[in-house]
Motif scaffolding. Structure first.
Motif, mmCIF file in Angstrom:
data_model
loop_
_atom_site.group_PDB
_atom_site.id
_atom_site.type_symbol
_atom_site.label_atom_id
_atom_site.label_comp_id
_atom_site.label_asym_id
_atom_site.label_seq_id
_atom_site.Cartn_x
_atom_site.Cartn_y
_atom_site.Cartn_z
ATOM 1 N N ALA A 169 0.794 -1.125 -0.090
ATOM 2 C CA ALA A 169 -0.023 -0.041 0.128
ATOM 3 C C ALA A 169 0.749 1.408 -0.069
ATOM 4 O O ALA A 169 0.718 2.305 -0.853
ATOM 5 C CB ALA A 169 -0.805 0.155 1.251
ATOM 6 N N ILE A 170 1.851 1.229 1.008
ATOM 7 C CA ILE A 170 2.685 2.377 0.887
ATOM 8 C C ILE A 170 3.441 2.709 -0.548
ATOM 9 O O ILE A 170 3.620 4.031 -1.045
ATOM 10 C CB ILE A 170 4.057 2.206 1.888
ATOM 11 C CG1 ILE A 170 3.126 2.355 3.417
ATOM 12 C CG2 ILE A 170 4.888 3.157 1.990
ATOM 13 C CD1 ILE A 170 4.186 2.017 4.357
ATOM 14 N N LEU A 171 3.730 1.626 -1.010
ATOM 15 C CA LEU A 171 4.420 1.669 -2.459
ATOM 16 C C LEU A 171 3.472 2.188 -3.444
ATOM 17 O O LEU A 171 3.923 3.063 -4.271
ATOM 18 C CB LEU A 171 5.106 0.313 -3.100
ATOM 19 C CG LEU A 171 5.502 0.141 -4.234
ATOM 20 C CD1 LEU A 171 6.829 1.082 -4.384
ATOM 21 C CD2 LEU A 171 5.941 -1.250 -4.645
ATOM 22 N N LEU A 172 2.208 1.851 -3.384
ATOM 23 C CA LEU A 172 1.280 2.239 -4.343
ATOM 24 C C LEU A 172 1.275 3.953 -4.105
ATOM 25 O O LEU A 172 0.761 4.517 -5.177
ATOM 26 C CB LEU A 172 -0.067 1.399 -4.293
ATOM 27 C CG LEU A 172 0.017 0.366 -5.152
ATOM 28 C CD1 LEU A 172 -1.153 -0.522 -4.501
ATOM 29 C CD2 LEU A 172 0.292 -0.008 -6.419
ATOM 30 N N GLU A 214 0.034 5.781 -11.794
ATOM 31 C CA GLU A 214 0.725 4.749 -11.849
ATOM 32 C C GLU A 214 0.109 3.702 -11.059
ATOM 33 O O GLU A 214 -0.050 2.408 -11.254
ATOM 34 C CB GLU A 214 2.303 4.973 -11.154
ATOM 35 C CG GLU A 214 3.056 5.826 -12.158
ATOM 36 C CD GLU A 214 2.659 6.904 -12.569
ATOM 37 O OE1 GLU A 214 2.019 7.760 -11.523
ATOM 38 O OE2 GLU A 214 3.153 7.975 -13.256
ATOM 39 N N ALA A 215 -0.474 3.991 -9.714
ATOM 40 C CA ALA A 215 -0.937 3.033 -8.833
ATOM 41 C C ALA A 215 -2.162 2.563 -9.483
ATOM 42 O O ALA A 215 -2.655 1.117 -9.460
ATOM 43 C CB ALA A 215 -1.714 3.666 -7.484
ATOM 44 N N ALA A 216 -3.076 3.168 -10.279
ATOM 45 C CA ALA A 216 -4.113 2.660 -10.973
ATOM 46 C C ALA A 216 -3.821 1.792 -12.066
ATOM 47 O O ALA A 216 -4.542 0.636 -12.189
ATOM 48 C CB ALA A 216 -4.893 3.969 -11.727
ATOM 49 N N ALA A 217 -2.704 1.919 -12.742
ATOM 50 C CA ALA A 217 -2.264 1.267 -13.658
ATOM 51 C C ALA A 217 -2.019 -0.329 -13.005
ATOM 52 O O ALA A 217 -2.116 -1.379 -13.494
ATOM 53 C CB ALA A 217 -0.954 1.668 -14.527
ATOM 54 N N VAL A 218 -1.393 -0.424 -11.861
ATOM 55 C CA VAL A 218 -1.048 -1.574 -11.030
ATOM 56 C C VAL A 218 -2.439 -2.150 -10.644
ATOM 57 O O VAL A 218 -2.352 -3.544 -10.917
ATOM 58 C CB VAL A 218 -0.052 -1.140 -9.764
ATOM 59 C CG1 VAL A 218 -0.109 -2.449 -8.941
ATOM 60 C CG2 VAL A 218 1.143 -0.508 -10.163
ATOM 61 N N PHE A 219 -3.071 -1.595 -10.170
ATOM 62 C CA PHE A 219 -4.402 -2.145 -9.925
ATOM 63 C C PHE A 219 -5.298 -3.076 -11.012
ATOM 64 O O PHE A 219 -5.935 -3.992 -10.730
ATOM 65 C CB PHE A 219 -5.507 -1.196 -9.237
ATOM 66 C CG PHE A 219 -5.377 -0.853 -7.595
ATOM 67 C CD1 PHE A 219 -5.586 -1.662 -6.750
ATOM 68 C CD2 PHE A 219 -4.957 0.606 -7.283
ATOM 69 C CE1 PHE A 219 -5.519 -1.195 -5.576
ATOM 70 C CE2 PHE A 219 -4.727 0.694 -5.915
ATOM 71 C CZ PHE A 219 -5.227 -0.251 -5.068
#
Length: 332
Positions: free
Chosen positions: A10-13, A20-25
């Protein structure tokens, strides 16, 4: 993933930023998205040192994983088969590499169990069974809990006797769901999901009272089938079969509070197994906590025991421990 692992992710996202977080999700499973989302919501303040530790660890691991494999298709086939076994991996490989599609069924994974139950409530038990084997066992068990006892038992019999799903049948399932989800699909390969082991996994998640009811119902019509399911079930009492190394690995993954509640409903043998695999001081502290803890609702005890069993299965899937079911074969 344990609580610390979820917090680190969570901290990394959060450090990556929204885009970028949305792309990972987009690449995560529904349960992973939910777990990370809940963790992010809880992290109101984070120290600078903690953020730097997470980023440094990510950088180190990213550098180590920097080299690419020469043949990605063969690589993913090999990895999935080692992780999931041939049957489950072949279905997933077909979807990833060959482009097979079961979008209607997959979309159910993003719905809460009550909504899925309402969607499937009036469908034939065979249709429901063929759909539920595509869901995670814990989600499928919650869907079944929302059914009447008769409907639930009939579905479980069909899950246990399901011998794969033909391409045309899988397409029909998507068309059933399309009435609500506007989804359709096709596949080139028979799905090998279903059977005794998935039935056992789902029943494991349903609690002792429903477990007894379902097995009694199946036993009345097919005693051999009921026995096969029981042979593939790994229950909380079966933790006694873990060797000491495996038990110590398990205890490292379980929060103390969860362990206390789970042990409130455990047999003396299980408790002693826990104490044996802890340091003397930790065991004494746990004994005192158990004695001082007042009555705990049965639903809470069963809930924590189920969570421990999920951890056990994850560790078994990762090869960190070996499970032995009630039968002769290992159960993972």
């Amino acid at each position: 993933m344990d609580e610390k692992g979820l917090e680190d992710a969570a901290i990394l996202l959060m450090s990556l930023g929204e885009e970028e977080a949305a792309a990972v999700f987009k690449h995560l499973e529904p349960k992973e998205v939910q777990g990370l989302g809940e963790t992010i919501a809880k992290l109101k303040t984070i120290t600078k040192d903690r953020i730097e530790q997470v980023l440094d660890r990510f950088k180190e691991e990213a550098v180590e994983m920097g080299s690419l494999v020469p043949d990605t298709d063969e690589y993913i086939k090999s990895v999935l088969r080692k992780a999931l076994g041939d049957d489950k991996a072949n279905l997933l490989i077909d979807r990833i590499i060959q482009g097979s599609d079961i979008t209607g069924i997959e979309s159910l994974k993003w719905m809460d169990p009550e909504s899925v139950a309402e969607l499937l409530r009036n469908e034939h038990p065979q249709i429901v069974a063929a759909i539920l084997v595509h869901l995670n066992p814990d989600q499928a068990s919650l869907v079944l809990k929302a059914f009447s006892e008769r409907h639930r038992n009939e579905v479980m019999v069909r899950i246990a006797t399901l011998d794969g799903i033909q391409p045309a049948a899988l397409k029909d399932l998507n068309e059933v769901l399309s009435r609500v989800l506007a989804a359709g699909g096709s596949t080139r390969k028979k799905s090998s999901l279903g059977g005794v082991k998935p039935a056992a996994e789902i029943i494991n998640m349903m609690g002792s009272s429903l477990e007894t009811s379902i097995l009694d119902y199946i036993r009345e019509s097919d005693g051999d089938l009921a026995q096969k399911i029981m042979d593939n079930m790994f229950t909380f009492d079966d933790l006694i079969k873990l060797d000491d190394k495996g038990f110590q690995t398990l205890l490292k993954e379980v929060q103390t509070e969860s362990l206390i509640i789970a042990l409130k409903g455990a047999s003396p043998e299980i408790r002693e197994k826990v104490f044996k695999n802890m340091s003397s001081r930790a065991a004494e502290t746990l004994r005192e906590d158990l004695e001082s803890r007042g009555p705990v609702k049965l639903s809470e005890v069963e809930g924590e025991q189920k969570e421990m069993l999920k951890i056990v299965r994850r560790l078994a899937d990762e090869g960190q421990i070996t499970l032995a079911s009630g039968g002769d074969d290992d159960y993972v």
